[in-house]
Design an enzyme around this catalytic site. Structure first.
Site, PDB file in Angstrom:
ATOM      1  N   HIS A 133      -4.539 -17.466 -31.550  1.00 13.60           N
ATOM      2  CA  HIS A 133      -5.938 -17.815 -31.251  1.00 13.60           C
ATOM      3  C   HIS A 133      -6.421 -18.998 -32.077  1.00 13.60           C
ATOM      4  O   HIS A 133      -7.619 -19.212 -32.222  1.00 13.60           O
ATOM      5  CB  HIS A 133      -6.845 -16.596 -31.481  1.00 13.60           C
ATOM      6  CG  HIS A 133      -6.570 -15.506 -30.493  1.00 13.60           C
ATOM      7  ND1 HIS A 133      -6.927 -14.194 -30.714  1.00 13.60           N
ATOM      8  CD2 HIS A 133      -5.937 -15.527 -29.296  1.00 13.60           C
ATOM      9  CE1 HIS A 133      -6.540 -13.460 -29.674  1.00 13.60           C
ATOM     10  NE2 HIS A 133      -5.933 -14.250 -28.801  1.00 13.60           N
ATOM     11  N   PHE A 144     -13.361  -6.841 -35.824  1.00 14.41           N
ATOM     12  CA  PHE A 144     -14.280  -7.038 -34.696  1.00 14.41           C
ATOM     13  C   PHE A 144     -14.786  -5.730 -34.127  1.00 14.41           C
ATOM     14  O   PHE A 144     -15.995  -5.556 -33.932  1.00 14.41           O
ATOM     15  CB  PHE A 144     -13.572  -7.834 -33.584  1.00 14.41           C
ATOM     16  CG  PHE A 144     -13.210  -9.209 -34.043  1.00 14.41           C
ATOM     17  CD1 PHE A 144     -11.981  -9.454 -34.652  1.00 14.41           C
ATOM     18  CD2 PHE A 144     -14.117 -10.244 -33.928  1.00 14.41           C
ATOM     19  CE1 PHE A 144     -11.664 -10.722 -35.118  1.00 14.41           C
ATOM     20  CE2 PHE A 144     -13.799 -11.521 -34.393  1.00 14.41           C
ATOM     21  CZ  PHE A 144     -12.573 -11.748 -34.990  1.00 14.41           C
TER      22      PHE A 144
HETATM   23  C1  BV8 Z   1      -7.991 -16.072 -21.271  1.00 13.68           C
HETATM   24  C2  BV8 Z   1     -11.156 -16.307 -31.308  1.00 13.68           C
HETATM   25  C3  BV8 Z   1      -7.870 -17.073 -19.169  1.00 13.68           C
HETATM   26  C4  BV8 Z   1     -12.547 -16.265 -31.708  1.00 13.68           C
HETATM   27  C5  BV8 Z   1     -10.584 -14.458 -29.834  1.00 13.68           C
HETATM   28  C6  BV8 Z   1     -13.960 -11.187 -18.787  1.00 13.68           C
HETATM   29  C7  BV8 Z   1     -14.440 -12.471 -18.980  1.00 13.68           C
HETATM   30  C8  BV8 Z   1     -13.685 -13.457 -19.611  1.00 13.68           C
HETATM   31  C9  BV8 Z   1     -12.400 -13.160 -20.067  1.00 13.68           C
HETATM   32  C10 BV8 Z   1     -11.947 -11.884 -19.857  1.00 13.68           C
HETATM   33  C11 BV8 Z   1     -12.695 -10.897 -19.229  1.00 13.68           C
HETATM   34  N1  BV8 Z   1     -11.972  -9.761 -19.211  1.00 13.68           N
HETATM   35  C12 BV8 Z   1     -10.763  -9.975 -19.794  1.00 13.68           C
HETATM   36  C13 BV8 Z   1     -10.744 -11.273 -20.177  1.00 13.68           C
HETATM   37  C14 BV8 Z   1      -9.654 -11.926 -20.855  1.00 13.68           C
HETATM   38  C15 BV8 Z   1     -10.048 -12.026 -22.329  1.00 13.68           C
HETATM   39  C16 BV8 Z   1      -9.879 -10.629 -22.935  1.00 13.68           C
HETATM   40  O1  BV8 Z   1      -8.778 -10.194 -23.158  1.00 13.68           O
HETATM   41  N2  BV8 Z   1     -11.021  -9.948 -23.195  1.00 13.68           N
HETATM   42  C17 BV8 Z   1     -10.930  -8.618 -23.773  1.00 13.68           C
HETATM   43  C18 BV8 Z   1     -12.134  -8.405 -24.696  1.00 13.68           C
HETATM   44  C19 BV8 Z   1     -10.861  -7.599 -22.652  1.00 13.68           C
HETATM   45  N3  BV8 Z   1      -9.122 -12.960 -22.907  1.00 13.68           N
HETATM   46  C20 BV8 Z   1      -9.451 -14.246 -22.934  1.00 13.68           C
HETATM   47  O2  BV8 Z   1     -10.515 -14.710 -22.598  1.00 13.68           O
HETATM   48  C21 BV8 Z   1      -8.328 -15.157 -23.426  1.00 13.68           C
HETATM   49  N4  BV8 Z   1      -8.222 -16.265 -22.554  1.00 13.68           N
HETATM   50  O3  BV8 Z   1      -7.770 -15.001 -20.775  1.00 13.68           O
HETATM   51  O4  BV8 Z   1      -8.044 -17.228 -20.570  1.00 13.68           O
HETATM   52  C22 BV8 Z   1      -7.680 -18.391 -18.595  1.00 13.68           C
HETATM   53  C23 BV8 Z   1      -6.617 -18.572 -17.726  1.00 13.68           C
HETATM   54  C24 BV8 Z   1      -6.457 -19.800 -17.130  1.00 13.68           C
HETATM   55  C25 BV8 Z   1      -7.330 -20.850 -17.423  1.00 13.68           C
HETATM   56  C26 BV8 Z   1      -8.382 -20.660 -18.327  1.00 13.68           C
HETATM   57  C27 BV8 Z   1      -8.566 -19.427 -18.921  1.00 13.68           C
HETATM   58  C28 BV8 Z   1      -8.679 -15.699 -24.810  1.00 13.68           C
HETATM   59  C29 BV8 Z   1      -8.652 -14.566 -25.787  1.00 13.68           C
HETATM   60  C30 BV8 Z   1      -8.914 -15.112 -27.173  1.00 13.68           C
HETATM   61  C31 BV8 Z   1     -10.362 -14.891 -27.490  1.00 13.68           C
HETATM   62  N5  BV8 Z   1     -10.599 -15.295 -28.860  1.00 13.68           N
HETATM   63  N6  BV8 Z   1     -10.762 -14.929 -31.059  1.00 13.68           N
HETATM   64  C32 BV8 Z   1     -12.674 -15.119 -32.607  1.00 13.68           C
HETATM   65  O5  BV8 Z   1     -11.964 -15.101 -33.641  1.00 13.68           O
HETATM   66  O6  BV8 Z   1     -13.398 -14.198 -32.201  1.00 13.68           O
HETATM   67  S1  BV8 Z   1     -10.269 -12.804 -29.603  1.00 13.68           S
HETATM   68  C33 BV8 Z   1     -10.767 -11.824 -30.900  1.00 13.68           C
HETATM   69  O7  BV8 Z   1     -10.194 -10.514 -30.655  1.00 13.68           O
HETATM   70  C34 BV8 Z   1     -10.146 -12.211 -32.252  1.00 13.68           C
HETATM   71  O8  BV8 Z   1      -9.340 -13.352 -32.181  1.00 13.68           O
HETATM   72  C35 BV8 Z   1      -9.248 -11.053 -32.590  1.00 13.68           C
HETATM   73  O9  BV8 Z   1      -8.127 -11.481 -33.257  1.00 13.68           O
HETATM   74  C36 BV8 Z   1      -8.920 -10.557 -31.247  1.00 13.68           C
HETATM   75  C37 BV8 Z   1      -8.276  -9.224 -31.174  1.00 13.68           C
HETATM   76  O10 BV8 Z   1      -8.990  -8.332 -31.981  1.00 13.68           O
HETATM   77  P1  BV8 Z   1      -8.136  -7.586 -33.144  1.00 13.68           P
HETATM   78  O11 BV8 Z   1      -7.489  -8.621 -33.992  1.00 13.68           O
HETATM   79  O12 BV8 Z   1      -7.251  -6.570 -32.528  1.00 13.68           O
HETATM   80  O13 BV8 Z   1      -9.292  -6.934 -34.005  1.00 13.68           O
HETATM   81  P2  BV8 Z   1     -10.035  -5.557 -33.687  1.00 13.68           P
HETATM   82  O14 BV8 Z   1     -11.251  -5.514 -34.548  1.00 13.68           O
HETATM   83  O15 BV8 Z   1     -10.177  -5.386 -32.214  1.00 13.68           O
HETATM   84  O16 BV8 Z   1      -8.997  -4.441 -34.192  1.00 13.68           O
HETATM   85  C38 BV8 Z   1      -8.686  -4.351 -35.583  1.00 13.68           C
HETATM   86  C39 BV8 Z   1      -7.895  -3.067 -35.743  1.00 13.68           C
HETATM   87  O17 BV8 Z   1      -7.430  -2.991 -37.087  1.00 13.68           O
HETATM   88  C40 BV8 Z   1      -8.735  -1.821 -35.496  1.00 13.68           C
HETATM   89  O18 BV8 Z   1      -7.996  -0.957 -34.632  1.00 13.68           O
HETATM   90  C41 BV8 Z   1      -8.902  -1.189 -36.882  1.00 13.68           C
HETATM   91  O19 BV8 Z   1      -8.837   0.228 -36.834  1.00 13.68           O
HETATM   92  C42 BV8 Z   1      -7.686  -1.710 -37.611  1.00 13.68           C
HETATM   93  N7  BV8 Z   1      -7.890  -1.938 -39.047  1.00 13.68           N
HETATM   94  C43 BV8 Z   1      -8.962  -2.501 -39.647  1.00 13.68           C
HETATM   95  N8  BV8 Z   1      -8.706  -2.626 -40.977  1.00 13.68           N
HETATM   96  C44 BV8 Z   1      -7.465  -2.101 -41.191  1.00 13.68           C
HETATM   97  C45 BV8 Z   1      -6.932  -1.674 -39.968  1.00 13.68           C
HETATM   98  N9  BV8 Z   1      -5.707  -1.106 -39.856  1.00 13.68           N
HETATM   99  C46 BV8 Z   1      -4.982  -0.981 -40.983  1.00 13.68           C
HETATM  100  N10 BV8 Z   1      -5.416  -1.388 -42.206  1.00 13.68           N
HETATM  101  C47 BV8 Z   1      -6.650  -1.943 -42.345  1.00 13.68           C
HETATM  102  N11 BV8 Z   1      -7.062  -2.329 -43.568  1.00 13.68           N
END
Ligand code: BV8
Ligand code: ZN
Length: 250
Positions: free
Chosen positions: A122, A34
């Site tokens: 998730h 992502f």
């Molecule tokens: C909740 C499903 C509350 C869909 C996902 C403002 C508005 C609304 C919400 C929020 C807000 N601010 C904060 C929030 C909370 C929000 C949140 O945390 N936002 C973040 C962005 C700040 N969270 C939520 O909304 C959660 N729900 O809080 O509900 C609530 C409470 C009461 C009642 C009702 C509600 C829900 C969170 C789940 C969201 N859905 N996914 C989809 O698949 O997109 S999240 C999405 O990000 C993915 O699921 C993913 O898994 C997840 C995390 O990302 P990563 O897996 O870490 O992936 P990323 O690309 O970031 O990193 C990969 C890493 O791997 C990199 O560092 C890279 O260098 C490394 N890499 C890559 N390849 C390799 C490697 N390393 C080694 N080897 C390799 N080959």
């Protein structure tokens, strides 16, 4: 001793290791992550909405047609296969070194690789359900019924069982993941930027001996880790399991 040998040695001594992973675990299977430069959130997909907006509960409710178009185009990789890292984790579970996989991924590759205990924080693209009556549907139903899949029983919308932004995570899944992490002697965190909550907060429950980070880029947990490996996680886990097998020739 190389990092791989250190990792192999720690795994050989572990009897209740837990793996906590994210999208970086599946990039070696051809599924983009992502937040990397080539990640989904850095691709300009839609003039009006950002990818994070399109993967949110509100967007699903307000713009279902665009939601499903985005979802089918960007989240579903049905021909993706487990990579060496997924297979290595399944092998570690079979050998009694690993007790659970906790993943933020929705691709189902850990189960396809043979892992038995997998907490999908998730959800999963493989399961869908009617938001009105709860009837269950598989991924083909969602892919084939365009533009919006409706329930055959009651006409409600069929939603992928994936936790969108603004949605709560499943309680039992969270509790299972926390229990595994609390009882872990080793926690391997890999392929995740640890940015999304509450998932990223679960690693704070770890109180065991070995915290290991395997990630291409830095994370906020690096300083607390005994070992930080900046290599591709699939090949790293596979090499560590190979070194472990050599040691024990079984
Ligand atoms: C909740 C499903 C509350 C869909 C996902 C403002 C508005 C609304 C919400 C929020 C807000 N601010 C904060 C929030 C909370 C929000 C949140 O945390 N936002 C973040 C962005 C700040 N969270 C939520 O909304 C959660 N729900 O809080 O509900 C609530 C409470 C009461 C009642 C009702 C509600 C829900 C969170 C789940 C969201 N859905 N996914 C989809 O698949 O997109 S999240 C999405 O990000 C993915 O699921 C993913 O898994 C997840 C995390 O990302 P990563 O897996 O870490 O992936 P990323 O690309 O970031 O990193 C990969 C890493 O791997 C990199 O560092 C890279 O260098 C490394 N890499 C890559 N390849 C390799 C490697 N390393 C080694 N080897 C390799 N080959
Ligand atoms: Zn229904």
């Amino acid at each position: 001793m190389t990092d791989i040998e250190k990792l192999g040695k720690i795994l050989a001594q572990s009897t209740s290791a837990v793996f906590f992973g994210g999208a970086g675990m599946s990039t070696e299977s051809g599924i983009p992550d992502f937040r990397s430069a080539t990640g989904i959130y850095n691709q300009k997909l839609n003039q009006t909405f950002s990818p994070e907006e399109m993967a949110s509960h509100d967007f699903f409710l307000q713009h279902p047609e665009e939601f499903f178009a985005f979802y089918r185009a960007r989240f579903v990789y049905l021909d993706a296969k487990p990579n060496a890292g997924h297979l290595a984790l399944a092998e570690l579970e079979r050998r009694g070194h690993l007790s659970a996989v906790v993943t933020q991924n929705i691709d189902g590759l850990h189960q396809l690789a043979g892992s038995q205990v997998v907490y999908e924080l998730h959800g999963s693209i493989r399961r869908s359900y009617c938001v009105k009556c709860g009837a269950k549907y598989d991924i083909d139903y969602v892919m084939n019924n365009t533009p919006i899949p409706y329930c055959e029983k009651c006409g409600g919308i069929v939603k992928p069982d994936v936790v969108l932004y603004g949605e709560q995570l499943d309680g039992d899944t969270i509790n299972g993941a926390i229990r595994a992490i609390i009882n872990a002697d080793t926690l391997i965190v890999g392929g995740t930027s640890l940015i999304v909550y509450p998932a990223a907060g679960l690693i704070d429950y770890f109180r065991g001996q070995h915290l290991i980070l395997i990630n291409k880029t830095a994370t906020h947990a690096d300083d607390a880790a005994e070992l930080v490996i900046r290599e591709p996680i699939g090949t790293t886990l596979a090499e560590a399991v190979r070194s472990l097998k050599l040691e024990f020739r079984s």
